[in-house]
Write an enzyme that holds these catalytic residues in place. Structure first.
Site, PDB file in Angstrom:
ATOM      1  N   HIS A 125      41.190  35.581  37.870  1.00  0.00           N
ATOM      2  CA  HIS A 125      40.137  34.617  38.202  1.00  0.00           C
ATOM      3  C   HIS A 125      39.075  34.571  37.113  1.00  0.00           C
ATOM      4  O   HIS A 125      38.508  33.504  36.825  1.00  0.00           O
ATOM      5  CB  HIS A 125      39.496  34.979  39.548  1.00  0.00           C
ATOM      6  CG  HIS A 125      38.683  36.238  39.540  1.00  0.00           C
ATOM      7  ND1 HIS A 125      39.255  37.492  39.475  1.00  0.00           N
ATOM      8  CD2 HIS A 125      37.344  36.434  39.550  1.00  0.00           C
ATOM      9  CE1 HIS A 125      38.303  38.414  39.480  1.00  0.00           C
ATOM     10  NE2 HIS A 125      37.122  37.803  39.505  1.00  0.00           N
ATOM     11  N   TYR A 126      38.821  35.705  36.470  1.00  0.00           N
ATOM     12  CA  TYR A 126      37.845  35.773  35.377  1.00  0.00           C
ATOM     13  C   TYR A 126      38.350  35.006  34.155  1.00  0.00           C
ATOM     14  O   TYR A 126      37.621  34.185  33.581  1.00  0.00           O
ATOM     15  CB  TYR A 126      37.599  37.238  35.035  1.00  0.00           C
ATOM     16  CG  TYR A 126      36.778  37.487  33.793  1.00  0.00           C
ATOM     17  CD1 TYR A 126      35.412  37.244  33.778  1.00  0.00           C
ATOM     18  CD2 TYR A 126      37.372  37.997  32.646  1.00  0.00           C
ATOM     19  CE1 TYR A 126      34.653  37.499  32.634  1.00  0.00           C
ATOM     20  CE2 TYR A 126      36.625  38.258  31.505  1.00  0.00           C
ATOM     21  CZ  TYR A 126      35.277  37.996  31.507  1.00  0.00           C
ATOM     22  OH  TYR A 126      34.527  38.253  30.374  1.00  0.00           O
ATOM     23  N   PHE A 127      39.593  35.251  33.784  1.00  0.00           N
ATOM     24  CA  PHE A 127      40.157  34.541  32.639  1.00  0.00           C
ATOM     25  C   PHE A 127      40.220  33.036  32.896  1.00  0.00           C
ATOM     26  O   PHE A 127      39.977  32.229  31.993  1.00  0.00           O
ATOM     27  CB  PHE A 127      41.552  35.080  32.307  1.00  0.00           C
ATOM     28  CG  PHE A 127      41.567  36.521  31.860  1.00  0.00           C
ATOM     29  CD1 PHE A 127      40.627  37.006  30.968  1.00  0.00           C
ATOM     30  CD2 PHE A 127      42.525  37.403  32.342  1.00  0.00           C
ATOM     31  CE1 PHE A 127      40.629  38.331  30.556  1.00  0.00           C
ATOM     32  CE2 PHE A 127      42.547  38.725  31.933  1.00  0.00           C
ATOM     33  CZ  PHE A 127      41.604  39.189  31.038  1.00  0.00           C
ATOM     34  N   LYS A 130      36.776  31.600  32.391  1.00  0.00           N
ATOM     35  CA  LYS A 130      36.493  31.529  30.964  1.00  0.00           C
ATOM     36  C   LYS A 130      37.232  30.353  30.321  1.00  0.00           C
ATOM     37  O   LYS A 130      36.677  29.644  29.472  1.00  0.00           O
ATOM     38  CB  LYS A 130      36.884  32.839  30.276  1.00  0.00           C
ATOM     39  CG  LYS A 130      35.954  34.000  30.558  1.00  0.00           C
ATOM     40  CD  LYS A 130      34.567  33.757  29.974  1.00  0.00           C
ATOM     41  CE  LYS A 130      33.675  34.982  30.041  1.00  0.00           C
ATOM     42  NZ  LYS A 130      32.284  34.679  29.604  1.00  0.00           N
TER      43      LYS A 130
END
Length: 215
Positions: A125-127, A130
């Site tokens: 979810h972070y990637f 980004k």
């Protein structure tokens, strides 16, 4: 140059504020509350401005030459917080930079941002957040540079890195060296409109940036 540091109170942001204080540039530390101002001033911030990434940042963007976005959840927060900062906050600041006439924008992203599905499940979810922010920046018409470090460490910086549009591997890099790279990129037209992966390496930062001219 007058540099707005978004995420100035974070680990990379604080290092960047200190580095700018030792350069010919001036910094505007974007903070979330007045209580953070004394600390940022003690680190060398020339100015502080209170602004929320999810709100109107026009006052923060007034009369600055460049935005360096170092804010981020690091991926170790609930997905909704990652969405608020890494996706929505970043996209909002990009759009506001365009609206306020700021032409240069440097974004701290992450290796794996173009392929979130290849990262660890807990970090996907972070990637993905980004990636969404990076895609917006590429399409915004700004003189952008996207910096994608590997795993960040608090080891002392070496001043030496490996820098390329694709390194083909994963590894570590110190936050000290990321901050030094961000500052060096301010005056590096060869980095405009490029996405650069960075890891610890053997090449001095200035030489690594200079080598971009031949790519």
């Amino acid at each position: 140059m007058k540099i707005l540091v978004a995420g100035s109170h974070g680990q990379i942001g604080q290092r960047l504020i200190q580095a700018i204080a030792e350069s010919d540039h001036t910094s505007v530390a974007m903070i979330r509350s007045a209580g953070q101002a004394p600390e940022m001033t003690s680190l060398g911030a020339h100015e502080t401005v209170i602004a929320d990434l999810e709100d109107d940042c026009s006052d923060a963007l007034a009369n600055v030459d460049i935005v360096i976005f170092t804010a981020g959840s690091g991926g170790h927060t609930p997905p909704e917080k990652t969405e608020d900062v890494d996706r929505n906050g970043a996209i909002s600041l990009i759009d506001q930079a365009v609206a306020n006439g700021v032409q240069r924008f440097i974004m701290v992203s992450s290796i794996n941002a173009d392929t979130p599905e290849n990262g660890p499940e807990a970090m996907q979810h972070y990637f993905a957040a980004k990636k969404a922010a990076d895609d917006r920046l590429r399409a915004a018409g700004l003189d952008y540079t996207i910096v994608r470090p590997g795993k960040l460490t608090n080891d002392p910086g070496t001043g030496k890195i490996e820098l390329a549009e694709s390194l083909g591997r994963y590894g570590d890099i110190t936050r000290d060296d990321v901050a030094a790279l961000l500052l060096a990129l301010v005056d590096a037209p060869a980095s405009y409109n490029r996405t650069l992966e960075v890891l610890a390496g053997d090449t001095p930062i200035a030489e690594a940036i200079e080598s971009l001219q031949g790519l």
